[in-house]
Design an enzyme around this catalytic site. Structure first.
Site, PDB file in Angstrom:
ATOM      1  N   LYS A 147       0.836  -1.198   0.000  1.00  0.00           N
ATOM      2  CA  LYS A 147       0.000   0.000   0.000  1.00  0.00           C
ATOM      3  C   LYS A 147       0.873   1.252   0.000  1.00  0.00           C
ATOM      4  O   LYS A 147       1.972   1.265   0.572  1.00  0.00           O
ATOM      5  CB  LYS A 147      -0.916  -0.018   1.229  1.00  0.00           C
ATOM      6  CG  LYS A 147      -1.984   1.066   1.245  1.00  0.00           C
ATOM      7  CD  LYS A 147      -2.900   0.890   2.460  1.00  0.00           C
ATOM      8  CE  LYS A 147      -3.963   1.963   2.532  1.00  0.00           C
ATOM      9  NZ  LYS A 147      -4.865   1.783   3.702  1.00  0.00           N
ATOM     10  N   SER A 185      -9.741   1.956   2.807  1.00  0.00           N
ATOM     11  CA  SER A 185      -8.859   2.694   1.925  1.00  0.00           C
ATOM     12  C   SER A 185      -7.843   1.818   1.187  1.00  0.00           C
ATOM     13  O   SER A 185      -7.171   2.281   0.268  1.00  0.00           O
ATOM     14  CB  SER A 185      -8.098   3.740   2.743  1.00  0.00           C
ATOM     15  OG  SER A 185      -7.300   3.117   3.746  1.00  0.00           O
ATOM     16  N   SER A 227     -10.238  -0.567   6.951  1.00  0.00           N
ATOM     17  CA  SER A 227      -9.642  -0.338   5.633  1.00  0.00           C
ATOM     18  C   SER A 227      -8.923  -1.534   5.035  1.00  0.00           C
ATOM     19  O   SER A 227      -8.506  -1.491   3.881  1.00  0.00           O
ATOM     20  CB  SER A 227      -8.674   0.853   5.700  1.00  0.00           C
ATOM     21  OG  SER A 227      -9.384   2.046   5.894  1.00  0.00           O
TER      22      SER A 227
END
Length: 453
Positions: A55, A130, A154
């Site tokens: 990420k 996210s 997330s």
């Protein structure tokens, strides 16, 4: 797609072939904007380890890290996050960046400066957020596994929307050193994988005490993978007021899971939690307050692309107004408001008191149960543009945020599909530091359901 467990047994030549195949998949993929991030990384410089997608808020030395924000474009990380060091030590290596909501603030991966990420199962649907890019990369078959971060769901929500397994560890179990902070008391890094056993393997690799992180738990740690036991009989609590608010499709999938667990010899008990509206309010007061403090460093002096030339005040204003997106600006403003004089006691202190009530509620349930079974989201993945207001997006996290407020571990796994073929994900929640029980229960349900992608 090869699993992480299978990849760990490969010889170096086979790993190189695997990396070449995945690189080709990345270049040919039409899943979404996260591909731009993945291909922008010089993959040839990533070493020869088993490839894991990362990420865009986790520092990898000599890689650009932007948190999918214009304010950080071009910033090259000078060091590795602890989780990256642990990956490399275990023979895994960063393979590429995955897209995310800007500074991890969002539930759909639509707020990224790189554009939205598409759900690989249905390109008209959001992948969640996210960590939507990480979940889409795994679900789309261009990553064996990925790392994400979970501040209010997330990891778990994108995994549920994309049909993957996503795990959030106990707060303090995995080091946050080198991970860009959104809300320091809520953030945790965790794995997104194809199955429960792979999640356990990756969790074992990245977890453990780290003196570089002041919030890291300095307690004895035992690996969970060697002790995985899907036959252990558990008492599992169902939160009735959570389930009753979910869509018919989620309720149907939930009942299917409950039936499978009962047939497997597990005991089901019924409980209730605090009103979800109170939980949502508490979360967004705490999270935005901490975010306003954490993001203050992106001012054009310490960090961030500098804008404005007519004085210090103009530089601050232009840097932040041009660098931060709308959702991030809104959360910074809200956080600054609840911390301001005259409102601190009325909002922030009260939110912290409710946070303790949430912890107490979970403690009461875990005095009678080993695990809690809950929906991950009220619906399956919605279409892009479905969230007409910020409140609608915030309410998509109603089942996940209480876990972060209480600092507990949880894991999301797919159990069924809705009438459109979209995955239905449920989550197990365990007491603090009871990851072994968490993985045992998840593995038991995974085997009982035998979900077909």
């Amino acid at each position: 797609m090869m699993t992480l467990k299978e990849a760990l047994s490969l010889a170096s030549d086979d790993i190189k072939k695997l990396r070449d195949d995945l690189t080709l998949k990345i270049k040919e993929s039409k899943i979404g904007a996260y591909v731009e991030q993945l291909t922008s990384t010089d993959i040839s410089q990533s070493g020869v380890g088993i490839p894991i997608a990362i990420k865009d808020n986790i520092n990898v030395k000599n890689w650009e890290i932007t948190c999918s924000s214009n304010i950080l474009k071009g910033y090259i990380s000078p060091y590795n996050a602890t989780v990256i060091e642990k990956l490399e030590k275990a023979g895994l290596s960063p393979f590429g960046r995955t897209n995310m909501d800007e500074f991890a603030m969002g539930s759909s991966t639509e707020s990224s400066c790189y554009g939205k990420t598409l759900n690989p199962i249905d390109n008209e649907k959001v992948p969640g957020g996210s960590s939507g890019g990480s979940a889409a990369a795994v679900a789309g078959g261009i990553a064996i596994a990925a790392l994400g971060t979970d501040t209010g769901g997330s990891i778990r929500q994108p995994a549920a929307y994309c049909g993957c397994v996503g795990m959030k560890p106990t707060y303090g179990r995995v080091s946050r050193y080198g991970i860009t902070a959104y809300s320091s008391s809520l953030d945790q890094c965790g794995p997104i994988t194809q199955n429960v056993e792979d999640a356990a393997i990756l969790y074992d690799i990245i977890s453990g005490y780290d003196p570089m992180d002041s919030t890291s738990a300095n307690i004895n740690y035992e690996a969970v993978t060697p002790k995985l036991n899907s036959d252990k009989k558990l008492t599992i609590a169902v939160i009735d007021n959570f389930v009753s608010q979910a869509s018919p499709a989620i309720q149907k999938g939930f009942q299917k899971a409950v039936n499978a667990l009962e047939e497997g010899g597990h005991k089901i008990i019924h409980k209730n939690m605090l009103d979800t509206q109170k939980i949502v309010s508490t979360y967004y007061i705490v999270a935005t307050a901490e975010a306003s403090a954490n993001l203050a460093r992106f001012d054009g002096v310490r960090f961030g692309n500098r804008k404005g030339e007519s004085g210090l005040k103009d530089m601050y204003v232009q840097t932040k107004s041009q660098g931060f997106g709308h959702e991030v600006q809104k959360r910074i403003m809200l956080g600054s408001f609840v911390l301001s004089s005259g409102y601190y006691d009325a909002y922030y202190i009260k939110a912290q008191k409710v946070r303790h009530l949430i912890k107490d509620e979970y403690s009461k349930i875990f005095s009678e149960a080993d695990l809690i079974l809950s929906p991950v989201a009220p619906t399956t993945a919605p279409k892009f543009g479905s969230f007409k207001t910020s409140l609608e997006m915030y309410l998509s996290d109603i089942y996940t945020i209480s876990v972060n407020l209480a600092g507990l571990p949880a894991i999301s796994l797919p159990v069924d599909k809705d009438e459109d073929g979209m995955p239905i994900g449920l989550q197990f929640i365990a007491n603090a530091y009871e990851e072994q029980t968490l993985f045992d229960g998840a593995l038991s349900l995974e085997k009982a359901i035998n979900y077909k992608k």
